[in-house]
Motif scaffolding. Sequence first.
Motif, short mmCIF file in Angstrom:
data_model
loop_
_atom_site.label_atom_id
_atom_site.label_comp_id
_atom_site.label_asym_id
_atom_site.label_seq_id
_atom_site.Cartn_x
_atom_site.Cartn_y
_atom_site.Cartn_z
N UNK A 262 0.86 -1.18 0.00
CA UNK A 262 0.00 0.00 0.00
C UNK A 262 0.90 1.23 0.00
N UNK A 263 0.74 2.07 -1.02
CA UNK A 263 1.56 3.29 -1.11
C UNK A 263 0.67 4.49 -1.42
N UNK A 264 1.20 5.66 -1.13
CA UNK A 264 0.51 6.92 -1.43
C UNK A 264 1.57 7.98 -1.69
N UNK A 265 1.29 8.84 -2.64
CA UNK A 265 2.21 9.94 -2.94
C UNK A 265 1.63 11.25 -2.41
N UNK A 266 2.03 11.69 -1.22
CA UNK A 266 1.50 12.95 -0.69
C UNK A 266 2.09 14.14 -1.45
N UNK A 267 1.40 15.26 -1.48
CA UNK A 267 1.94 16.44 -2.16
C UNK A 267 3.17 16.97 -1.44
N UNK A 268 4.05 17.60 -2.19
CA UNK A 268 5.23 18.23 -1.60
C UNK A 268 4.89 19.66 -1.22
N UNK A 269 5.83 20.32 -0.54
CA UNK A 269 5.60 21.73 -0.18
C UNK A 269 5.51 22.61 -1.42
N UNK A 270 6.14 22.19 -2.51
CA UNK A 270 6.02 22.95 -3.76
C UNK A 270 4.57 22.96 -4.22
N UNK A 271 3.90 21.82 -4.10
CA UNK A 271 2.49 21.72 -4.48
C UNK A 271 1.58 22.35 -3.44
N UNK A 272 2.08 22.50 -2.22
CA UNK A 272 1.28 23.06 -1.12
C UNK A 272 1.70 24.50 -0.82
N UNK A 273 2.12 25.21 -1.85
CA UNK A 273 2.66 26.57 -1.68
C UNK A 273 1.72 27.47 -0.87
N UNK A 274 0.42 27.37 -1.14
CA UNK A 274 -0.54 28.25 -0.45
C UNK A 274 -0.73 27.87 1.00
N UNK A 275 -0.28 26.67 1.41
CA UNK A 275 -0.43 26.25 2.79
C UNK A 275 0.79 26.63 3.64
N UNK A 276 1.87 27.08 3.00
CA UNK A 276 3.11 27.37 3.72
C UNK A 276 2.92 28.43 4.81
N UNK A 277 2.17 29.54 4.56
CA UNK A 277 2.00 30.53 5.64
C UNK A 277 1.38 29.93 6.89
N UNK A 278 0.35 29.10 6.74
CA UNK A 278 -0.29 28.49 7.92
C UNK A 278 0.66 27.52 8.60
N UNK A 279 1.43 26.77 7.82
CA UNK A 279 2.41 25.85 8.39
C UNK A 279 3.46 26.61 9.19
N UNK A 280 3.93 27.72 8.63
CA UNK A 280 4.94 28.53 9.32
C UNK A 280 4.37 29.11 10.61
N UNK A 281 3.14 29.58 10.56
CA UNK A 281 2.50 30.13 11.77
C UNK A 281 2.40 29.08 12.86
#
Length: 414
Positions: A262-281
């Motif tokens: 069983x495998x899954x490819x999660x998105x990278x931070x490049x693909x999650x660019x708009x989520x970076x501010x919330x992650x940093x906070x």
Amino acid sequence: MAKILVVDDEVGIRELLSEILSDEGYDVVLAENAAAARNARLAARPDVVLLDIWMPDTDGVTLLKEWSANDLLTMPVIMMSGHGTIDTAVEAVRLGAMDFLEKPIALQKLLAAVRRGLQRQPAVRPRAALSLASFPRSGPLKELRRRLEQIAEKSRVLTLRISGGSIVELCARCLQTGGAPWFDLAALTQPIDLSALENARGGVLFVEDLATLSRAQQKNLSFALERLEKYDQRAVFGCCRSAEDLAVDGWDPLTLKRLFEVTLAPPSLTELKDEVPEMANQALVQLSESGEVPPRRFATAALNVLRNKAWPGGFNELRAAVRSLALGTLEDEIGAEDVQRLLGRTPSAAASALPLDLPLREARESFERMYFEYHLQLESGNITRLAEKTGLERTHLYRKLKQLGIPLGRRNDG
């Protein structure tokens, strides 16, 4: 002097409560919505919070739930509402609220509740590691979390196919229930024994990247995989290489079969660019709460700079950058210039690859888009400085940016 945070969207109620509590000798901090409350909680470190339930952006119960999920209820919270029900009060208390006051609030009830809050010492719990659950306002991360939980219902082993910008630990942590043990097999260099697995009973076995394991660590992994059911454990591993590549390197075929069922490819931070501010906070809140850095907050412009940076090292690199910024910034607020000064001014990756196989008109537009995005980033979105640098009149500049499809968001003209 005790500090009280009052969160209410009605200015009249905020001012009234502020006046009453100030007269009683308390230091009062006001917030008009959930966003302001989050910032005030981090910056002011209140001793008690008075939190209204009905607010326009995020209601009080949702904010309470967010604080509870992220181990941020380090202070007593007293809920307030003019339209409260028994069910709402019960739900709030279940989530961690200390008390529930109905509006209009009687003076003596208010003061008595605040005094009880100040006398109460919240139970101090170890600060939980960040996981996907730490970002409840992110749609993509909520969806990813649901996929992981769905897989976990049917499989004890999950391998995440990763590349640069990995968020593999955030994924694995969201499957770690309560205070369940966390066992990083990559940190173990000696042969594993049954006592180590017993100590990790009911927990999560983790490896950030299988490709980094030595032969001895691979044997430990195989040993642990054979006993997952016995010790009621689940295993979450990241891997930047294919099963075929690992087989060429001499991995055990039966172990590989189990790992890649069983495998899954999660998105990278490049693909999650708009989520970076919330992650940093959230990373900043966690670091501050754990005492690793002084209390700090990000300016919006600083978050925009972080959003536009590349993070090949994934969330671990972002968290390390946040820690460096909090330790290296002299003011309480981390600004865009702090980010650029401490982390370096890095133009977008697109600026290093001009398209040469397009018709001239399209190539010119691509260059202009890269040019303006690059300078807009360097000037932290400041249109006045951008106009001066590019030699364009502001009205023409706005028209040009709109024509090129470059979003401005909130204008920063200061």
